[in-house]
Motif scaffolding. Structure first.
Motif, PDB file in Angstrom:
ATOM      1  N   ASP A 120     115.137  51.498  68.965  1.00  0.00           N
ATOM      2  CA  ASP A 120     114.105  52.391  68.441  1.00  0.00           C
ATOM      3  C   ASP A 120     113.314  51.744  67.312  1.00  0.00           C
ATOM      4  N   GLU A 121     113.961  50.876  66.544  1.00  0.00           N
ATOM      5  CA  GLU A 121     113.294  50.167  65.451  1.00  0.00           C
ATOM      6  C   GLU A 121     113.828  48.745  65.398  1.00  0.00           C
ATOM      7  N   PHE A 122     112.941  47.801  65.053  1.00  0.00           N
ATOM      8  CA  PHE A 122     113.349  46.410  64.899  1.00  0.00           C
ATOM      9  C   PHE A 122     112.573  45.798  63.749  1.00  0.00           C
ATOM     10  N   ASP A 123     113.264  44.973  62.958  1.00  0.00           N
ATOM     11  CA  ASP A 123     112.610  44.273  61.862  1.00  0.00           C
ATOM     12  C   ASP A 123     113.239  42.886  61.741  1.00  0.00           C
ATOM     13  N   TYR A 124     112.420  41.910  61.398  1.00  0.00           N
ATOM     14  CA  TYR A 124     112.899  40.543  61.165  1.00  0.00           C
ATOM     15  C   TYR A 124     112.311  40.037  59.858  1.00  0.00           C
ATOM     16  N   VAL A 125     113.163  39.362  59.068  1.00  0.00           N
ATOM     17  CA  VAL A 125     112.688  38.645  57.881  1.00  0.00           C
ATOM     18  C   VAL A 125     113.458  37.335  57.791  1.00  0.00           C
ATOM     19  N   ARG A 126     112.807  36.367  57.167  1.00  0.00           N
ATOM     20  CA  ARG A 126     113.468  35.096  56.830  1.00  0.00           C
ATOM     21  C   ARG A 126     113.567  35.120  55.315  1.00  0.00           C
ATOM     22  N   ARG A 127     114.805  35.119  54.787  1.00  0.00           N
ATOM     23  CA  ARG A 127     115.004  35.218  53.350  1.00  0.00           C
ATOM     24  C   ARG A 127     116.148  34.307  52.917  1.00  0.00           C
ATOM     25  N   ASP A 128     115.893  33.502  51.915  1.00  0.00           N
ATOM     26  CA  ASP A 128     116.915  32.610  51.349  1.00  0.00           C
ATOM     27  C   ASP A 128     117.578  31.746  52.419  1.00  0.00           C
ATOM     28  N   GLY A 129     116.780  31.218  53.344  1.00  0.00           N
ATOM     29  CA  GLY A 129     117.303  30.346  54.382  1.00  0.00           C
ATOM     30  C   GLY A 129     118.047  31.062  55.488  1.00  0.00           C
ATOM     31  N   ARG A 130     117.911  32.379  55.565  1.00  0.00           N
ATOM     32  CA  ARG A 130     118.620  33.162  56.582  1.00  0.00           C
ATOM     33  C   ARG A 130     117.638  33.926  57.458  1.00  0.00           C
ATOM     34  N   ASN A 131     117.941  33.979  58.739  1.00  0.00           N
ATOM     35  CA  ASN A 131     117.258  34.889  59.665  1.00  0.00           C
ATOM     36  C   ASN A 131     117.982  36.223  59.557  1.00  0.00           C
ATOM     37  N   ILE A 132     117.242  37.298  59.365  1.00  0.00           N
ATOM     38  CA  ILE A 132     117.848  38.627  59.290  1.00  0.00           C
ATOM     39  C   ILE A 132     117.096  39.543  60.249  1.00  0.00           C
ATOM     40  N   SER A 133     117.784  39.940  61.310  1.00  0.00           N
ATOM     41  CA  SER A 133     117.226  40.877  62.284  1.00  0.00           C
ATOM     42  C   SER A 133     117.929  42.209  62.099  1.00  0.00           C
ATOM     43  N   THR A 134     117.154  43.281  62.006  1.00  0.00           N
ATOM     44  CA  THR A 134     117.722  44.614  61.819  1.00  0.00           C
ATOM     45  C   THR A 134     117.262  45.509  62.958  1.00  0.00           C
ATOM     46  N   LEU A 135     118.233  46.135  63.618  1.00  0.00           N
ATOM     47  CA  LEU A 135     117.981  46.969  64.779  1.00  0.00           C
ATOM     48  C   LEU A 135     118.503  48.367  64.517  1.00  0.00           C
ATOM     49  N   THR A 136     117.774  49.362  64.966  1.00  0.00           N
ATOM     50  CA  THR A 136     118.206  50.747  64.837  1.00  0.00           C
ATOM     51  C   THR A 136     118.087  51.430  66.188  1.00  0.00           C
ATOM     52  N   VAL A 137     119.132  52.180  66.536  1.00  0.00           N
ATOM     53  CA  VAL A 137     119.114  53.006  67.737  1.00  0.00           C
ATOM     54  C   VAL A 137     119.534  54.406  67.322  1.00  0.00           C
ATOM     55  N   MET A 138     118.823  55.380  67.874  1.00  0.00           N
ATOM     56  CA  MET A 138     119.128  56.783  67.598  1.00  0.00           C
ATOM     57  C   MET A 138     119.594  57.457  68.874  1.00  0.00           C
ATOM     58  N   ALA A 139     120.364  58.496  68.705  1.00  0.00           N
ATOM     59  CA  ALA A 139     120.837  59.259  69.861  1.00  0.00           C
ATOM     60  C   ALA A 139     119.643  59.797  70.623  1.00  0.00           C
ATOM     61  N   GLU A 140     119.801  59.925  71.929  1.00  0.00           N
ATOM     62  CA  GLU A 140     118.742  60.483  72.748  1.00  0.00           C
ATOM     63  C   GLU A 140     118.384  61.859  72.216  1.00  0.00           C
ATOM     64  N   GLY A 141     117.086  62.124  72.138  1.00  0.00           N
ATOM     65  CA  GLY A 141     116.634  63.424  71.658  1.00  0.00           C
ATOM     66  C   GLY A 141     116.540  63.523  70.149  1.00  0.00           C
ATOM     67  N   THR A 142     116.821  62.433  69.438  1.00  0.00           N
ATOM     68  CA  THR A 142     116.740  62.453  67.983  1.00  0.00           C
ATOM     69  C   THR A 142     115.322  62.106  67.573  1.00  0.00           C
ATOM     70  N   ASP A 143     114.768  62.864  66.658  1.00  0.00           N
ATOM     71  CA  ASP A 143     113.425  62.612  66.148  1.00  0.00           C
ATOM     72  C   ASP A 143     113.505  61.478  65.138  1.00  0.00           C
ATOM     73  N   PRO A 144     112.822  60.321  65.388  1.00  0.00           N
ATOM     74  CA  PRO A 144     112.909  59.205  64.463  1.00  0.00           C
ATOM     75  C   PRO A 144     112.267  59.503  63.110  1.00  0.00           C
ATOM     76  N   CYS A 145     111.393  60.482  63.040  1.00  0.00           N
ATOM     77  CA  CYS A 145     110.721  60.831  61.782  1.00  0.00           C
ATOM     78  C   CYS A 145     110.834  62.333  61.555  1.00  0.00           C
ATOM     79  N   PRO A 146     112.035  62.817  61.178  1.00  0.00           N
ATOM     80  CA  PRO A 146     112.181  64.254  60.995  1.00  0.00           C
ATOM     81  C   PRO A 146     111.313  64.724  59.820  1.00  0.00           C
ATOM     82  N   PRO A 147     110.858  65.978  59.864  1.00  0.00           N
ATOM     83  CA  PRO A 147     110.035  66.484  58.763  1.00  0.00           C
ATOM     84  C   PRO A 147     110.830  66.524  57.466  1.00  0.00           C
TER      85      PRO A 147
END
Length: 154
Positions: free
Chosen positions: A125-152
């Motif tokens: 559902d969400e993905f982000d990548y940064v290169r910081r201090d000599g490291r590759n950092i990939s961040t992944l997010t998955v939400m349960a089916e039917g979950t609103d990624p941006c709740p009010p």
């Protein structure tokens, strides 16, 4: 009769050698986090698939079979899992390495590589990548089916 799925917040960290043999330990951690978040089979499969693909690429292409380490950090909450994968291999942004399928090209004529990353990134559902201090950092997010990624907000 509806049964409420019990969920709990969980944080976990795992550092493993960058070997194909360590992929099972990474998958076990991901599935524990998915279970604690109450993710269903589909969402659990999607986060496991994406993490496995990225970790495999780190082993095979990042470190090229040489010595290295992979650090996996995860957090879960009700209906949501976020995983960060870190390595010190040469810089590689998975978004830049992504090659969408070529539907109008015969399979034997398609370029090699990049499809696994495409599948991994489109399964979360969400993905982000940064290169910081000599490291590759990939961040992944998955939400349960039917979950609103941006709740009010209240």
């Amino acid at each position: 009769m509806d049964e409420a799925v019990k969920t709990a917040r969980m944080s976990a960290e795992l550092e493993v050698p960058a070997t194909l043999g360590a992929l099972g330990d990474i998958a076990a951690l991901v599935l524990r986090l998915a279970g604690s978040a109450g993710l269903g089979k589909g969402a659990s499969y999607r986060i496991r698939l994406a993490v496995d693909e990225l970790a495999t690429n780190i082993v095979m292409h990042g470190y090229r079979g040489g010595d290295g380490r992979i650090t996996v950090r995860g957090r879960s909450g009700p209906g949501r899992v976020r995983i960060s994968i870190e390595d010190r291999a040469p810089a590689f942004d998975p978004v830049q390495g992504r090659l969408p399928p070529e539907p109008h090209t015969a399979p034997e004529r398609r370029r090699i590589g990049g499809l696994g990353i495409h599948l991994a990134l489109t399964s979360v559902d969400e993905f982000d990548y940064v290169r910081r201090d000599g490291r590759n950092i990939s961040t992944l997010t998955v939400m349960a089916e039917g979950t609103d990624p941006c709740p009010p907000r209240p």
